[in-house]
Design an enzyme around this catalytic site. Structure first.
Site, PDB file in Angstrom:
ATOM      1  N   HIS A 203     -30.071 -31.191-114.333  1.00 31.43           N
ATOM      2  CA  HIS A 203     -30.961 -30.105-115.379  1.00 31.43           C
ATOM      3  C   HIS A 203     -31.437 -29.266-113.502  1.00 31.43           C
ATOM      4  O   HIS A 203     -32.652 -28.149-113.899  1.00 31.43           O
ATOM      5  CB  HIS A 203     -31.846 -30.174-115.520  1.00 31.43           C
ATOM      6  CG  HIS A 203     -33.088 -31.666-115.392  1.00 31.43           C
ATOM      7  ND1 HIS A 203     -32.278 -32.326-114.514  1.00 31.43           N
ATOM      8  CD2 HIS A 203     -34.593 -31.204-114.569  1.00 31.43           C
ATOM      9  CE1 HIS A 203     -34.201 -32.928-114.372  1.00 31.43           C
ATOM     10  NE2 HIS A 203     -35.322 -32.535-114.176  1.00 31.43           N
TER      11      HIS A 203
HETATM   12  C1  UD1 Z   1     -39.077 -29.552-115.854  1.00 31.28           C
HETATM   13  C2  UD1 Z   1     -39.391 -29.678-114.350  1.00 31.28           C
HETATM   14  C3  UD1 Z   1     -38.964 -30.722-114.296  1.00 31.28           C
HETATM   15  C4  UD1 Z   1     -38.656 -31.891-114.822  1.00 31.28           C
HETATM   16  C5  UD1 Z   1     -37.775 -31.036-116.090  1.00 31.28           C
HETATM   17  C6  UD1 Z   1     -37.562 -32.475-116.857  1.00 31.28           C
HETATM   18  C7  UD1 Z   1     -41.382 -27.581-114.141  1.00 31.28           C
HETATM   19  C8  UD1 Z   1     -41.075 -26.391-112.814  1.00 31.28           C
HETATM   20  N1  UD1 Z   1     -40.368 -27.967-114.341  1.00 31.28           N
HETATM   21  O1  UD1 Z   1     -37.594 -28.412-116.003  1.00 31.28           O
HETATM   22  O2  UD1 Z   1     -39.307 -31.103-112.691  1.00 31.28           O
HETATM   23  O3  UD1 Z   1     -37.565 -32.492-114.555  1.00 31.28           O
HETATM   24  O4  UD1 Z   1     -39.157 -30.164-117.112  1.00 31.28           O
HETATM   25  O5  UD1 Z   1     -36.474 -32.573-117.562  1.00 31.28           O
HETATM   26  O6  UD1 Z   1     -41.849 -28.271-114.580  1.00 31.28           O
HETATM   27  N2  UD1 Z   1     -36.329 -25.122-122.585  1.00 31.28           N
HETATM   28  C9  UD1 Z   1     -35.641 -24.951-123.949  1.00 31.28           C
HETATM   29  N3  UD1 Z   1     -36.633 -26.286-124.968  1.00 31.28           N
HETATM   30  C10 UD1 Z   1     -37.257 -27.147-124.513  1.00 31.28           C
HETATM   31  C11 UD1 Z   1     -37.866 -26.593-123.307  1.00 31.28           C
HETATM   32  C12 UD1 Z   1     -37.089 -25.943-122.347  1.00 31.28           C
HETATM   33  O7  UD1 Z   1     -35.226 -24.583-124.606  1.00 31.28           O
HETATM   34  O8  UD1 Z   1     -37.855 -27.906-125.007  1.00 31.28           O
HETATM   35  C13 UD1 Z   1     -35.102 -24.569-121.784  1.00 31.28           C
HETATM   36  C14 UD1 Z   1     -35.838 -22.833-122.217  1.00 31.28           C
HETATM   37  O9  UD1 Z   1     -34.899 -21.778-122.170  1.00 31.28           O
HETATM   38  C15 UD1 Z   1     -36.908 -22.696-120.469  1.00 31.28           C
HETATM   39  C16 UD1 Z   1     -35.658 -23.876-120.064  1.00 31.28           C
HETATM   40  O10 UD1 Z   1     -35.295 -24.450-120.691  1.00 31.28           O
HETATM   41  O11 UD1 Z   1     -37.252 -21.604-119.367  1.00 31.28           O
HETATM   42  C17 UD1 Z   1     -36.727 -24.502-118.662  1.00 31.28           C
HETATM   43  O12 UD1 Z   1     -37.443 -25.905-119.046  1.00 31.28           O
HETATM   44  P1  UD1 Z   1     -39.283 -25.399-118.350  1.00 31.28           P
HETATM   45  O13 UD1 Z   1     -39.308 -26.342-118.837  1.00 31.28           O
HETATM   46  O14 UD1 Z   1     -39.373 -24.334-117.585  1.00 31.28           O
HETATM   47  O15 UD1 Z   1     -38.418 -26.284-116.972  1.00 31.28           O
HETATM   48  P2  UD1 Z   1     -37.570 -27.746-116.830  1.00 31.28           P
HETATM   49  O16 UD1 Z   1     -35.440 -26.759-116.210  1.00 31.28           O
HETATM   50  O17 UD1 Z   1     -37.011 -28.385-118.409  1.00 31.28           O
HETATM   51  N1  UDP Z   2     -33.772 -38.886-120.671  1.00 34.17           N
HETATM   52  C1  UDP Z   2     -33.570 -38.911-122.274  1.00 34.17           C
HETATM   53  N2  UDP Z   2     -32.819 -38.266-122.718  1.00 34.17           N
HETATM   54  C2  UDP Z   2     -31.654 -37.193-122.585  1.00 34.17           C
HETATM   55  C3  UDP Z   2     -31.798 -37.609-121.245  1.00 34.17           C
HETATM   56  C4  UDP Z   2     -32.875 -38.022-120.464  1.00 34.17           C
HETATM   57  O1  UDP Z   2     -34.479 -39.737-122.936  1.00 34.17           O
HETATM   58  O2  UDP Z   2     -31.020 -37.258-122.993  1.00 34.17           O
HETATM   59  C5  UDP Z   2     -35.115 -39.326-120.329  1.00 34.17           C
HETATM   60  C6  UDP Z   2     -34.587 -40.276-119.475  1.00 34.17           C
HETATM   61  O3  UDP Z   2     -34.353 -41.956-119.760  1.00 34.17           O
HETATM   62  C7  UDP Z   2     -35.327 -40.912-117.853  1.00 34.17           C
HETATM   63  C8  UDP Z   2     -36.688 -39.188-118.153  1.00 34.17           C
HETATM   64  O4  UDP Z   2     -35.881 -38.742-119.598  1.00 34.17           O
HETATM   65  O5  UDP Z   2     -36.733 -41.808-118.082  1.00 34.17           O
HETATM   66  C9  UDP Z   2     -35.680 -38.484-117.299  1.00 34.17           C
HETATM   67  O6  UDP Z   2     -36.301 -36.900-117.726  1.00 34.17           O
HETATM   68  P1  UDP Z   2     -35.226 -35.871-116.898  1.00 34.17           P
HETATM   69  O7  UDP Z   2     -34.286 -35.937-116.487  1.00 34.17           O
HETATM   70  O8  UDP Z   2     -35.475 -34.880-118.179  1.00 34.17           O
HETATM   71  O9  UDP Z   2     -36.449 -35.165-115.242  1.00 34.17           O
HETATM   72  P2  UDP Z   2     -37.202 -36.077-114.201  1.00 34.17           P
HETATM   73  O10 UDP Z   2     -37.411 -37.100-114.300  1.00 34.17           O
HETATM   74  O11 UDP Z   2     -35.593 -35.360-113.163  1.00 34.17           O
HETATM   75  O12 UDP Z   2     -38.321 -35.094-113.607  1.00 34.17           O
END
Ligand code: UD1
Ligand code: UDP
Length: 351
Positions: A203
């Site tokens: 991601h």
């Molecule tokens: C965010 C965090 C990242 C973290 C990740 C964990 C920031 C800058 N990034 O990234 O550090 O590792 O969460 O998972 O804060 N979207 C959906 N449904 C949701 C959430 C997001 O469809 O419930 C889609 C939307 O199109 C959105 C995109 O995902 O624009 C990105 O979501 P966003 O929360 O901005 O960043 P993440 O990539 O999720």
């Molecule tokens: N995780 C989850 N379901 C999934 C993928 C990840 O519950 O399908 C959990 C995983 O066990 C870990 C956390 O989400 O604890 C990691 O989050 P993510 O990879 O979204 O973000 P990051 O740690 O890179 O910020």
């Protein structure tokens, strides 16, 4: 004390769960959910799995550009902080939710705890890197997950505010794995019980926002010649709709609940990821980890040779995966009994 804990993204709920449970025993702890993540599997499902209390405030901010998302969160958080007048604010990790909470609290001179302080990738192309640096420098209490994070904070002149507590995800996984083993049916649901498989997650913006980059990674991994289970993050799902790759070995699913996910991690042969939290969980569960990045914040996992960094543009990803073997032993770099250490620091804060 009145404490506000702020979370908004999946990994933050996972870090919040054990701390919130413990804090609410002796303090008035209010949970604020910014709404950064909002899909059922990314948010509510994690709350249900981990038994986190319903948020006292749900801001419903949702997705947006960095400034829009962060700015809207700050405005709403400031209002709540003024109304509730907490004595302490707690933020987790390095997302835009973390930054918004940190800036709103520090501008109101409310003491701030940063859980997971002292991490750096030294890659400013990651939005998370900016969020971490700023949050560390406006916090009063820096809870470092590792000794190296503690040393880094000392190097930045923040030693007096630093507490090396260990990593809170150790506590979450410890309390959850027995429940997952007992209750999760994910392995039979995915038809992978008794099968050898890899687990993949992607991601990071630089791996998934460009369709050519994402397609290139998936095409290479499909040639690994082994089954790969790929729970797809919503950011990645959006981009997958725009690329045309036919995959024969990679099985896609939606994001999994926390119990199901750690179950799939625990039974996997190896983990391939660009996630921060999953690199740590791979280490804790003693799974070889391939991180599709050129750098990591979790340097100990690489130094101990449980984690191999592979440049996602490297044409030899599969050869590197095949030849990577994890060692037989490991140290406990993420500590243990972390929550109790954090709570005893918080309990000792006199206001
Ligand atoms: C965010 C965090 C990242 C973290 C990740 C964990 C920031 C800058 N990034 O990234 O550090 O590792 O969460 O998972 O804060 N979207 C959906 N449904 C949701 C959430 C997001 O469809 O419930 C889609 C939307 O199109 C959105 C995109 O995902 O624009 C990105 O979501 P966003 O929360 O901005 O960043 P993440 O990539 O999720
Ligand atoms: N995780 C989850 N379901 C999934 C993928 C990840 O519950 O399908 C959990 C995983 O066990 C870990 C956390 O989400 O604890 C990691 O989050 P993510 O990879 O979204 O973000 P990051 O740690 O890179 O910020």
């Amino acid at each position: 004390m009145k404490i506000i804990s702020i979370a908004g993204a999946r990994p933050q709920f996972i870090k919040l769960a054990p701390l919130s449970e413990k804090l609410s025993e002796n303090h008035e702890e209010l949970i604020v959910h910014t709404g950064q993540h909002y899909d059922f599997e990314m948010s509510q499902k994690i709350f249900l799995d981990l038994g986190i209390r319903n948020p006292h405030y749900h801001l419903g901010i949702g997705s947006g550009s960095h400034a829009t998302q962060t700015g809207e969160m700050m405005k709403a958080l400031e209002e709540i902080m003024i109304k509730e007048n907490p004595e302490l604010v707690v933020v987790f990790g390095d997302t835009n939710t973390t930054l918004a909470g940190a800036l709103a609290a520090s501008k109101l001179s409310i003491p701030l705890v940063h859980v997971e302080a002292g991490l750096r990738s030294y890659n400013r192309a990651m939005p998370e890197e900016i969020n971490r640096v700023v949050t560390d420098h406006v916090s009063e209490y820096l809870f470092a997950p590792t000794e190296s994070a503690g040393r880094l904070l000392k190097g930045e002149g923040l030693e007096d505010k630093t507490y090396v507590t260990g990593d809170i995800m150790v506590d979450t996984i410890k309390m959850s794995l027995p429940v997952a083993l007992e209750t999760s049916s994910v392995l039979s649901d995915l038809d992978i019980d008794n099968r050898d498989y890899n687990l993949l997650t992607l991601h990071r913006n630089y791996n998934v926002d460009d369709p050519l980059v994402l397609a290139g990674i998936l095409k290479q991994l499909d040639n690994l010649g082994e089954l790969i289970i790929f729970p797809v993050h919503p950011r990645t799902r959006k981009m997958l709709g725009e690329i045309d790759v036919s995959l024969k070995n990679i099985v896609l699913t939606g994001p999994l609940g926390y119990f199901d996910f750690i179950m799939v991690e625990n039974s996997s042969k190896r983990i391939i990821t660009d996630s921060g939290g999953i690199q740590k969980e791979a280490y804790i569960l003693k799974k070889p980890c391939i991180t599709l990045r050129t750098e990591t914040e979790w340097v100990e996992t690489v130094e101990e040779k449980w984690n191999l960094l592979v440049d996602p543009s490297d044409p030899a990803i599969c050869q590197k995966i095949h030849s990577f073997k994890a060692p037989a032993t490991q140290k406990k770099v993420f500590g243990e009994d972390v929550c109790n250490k954090m709570v005893s620091v918080i309990d000792s804060i006199s206001t």
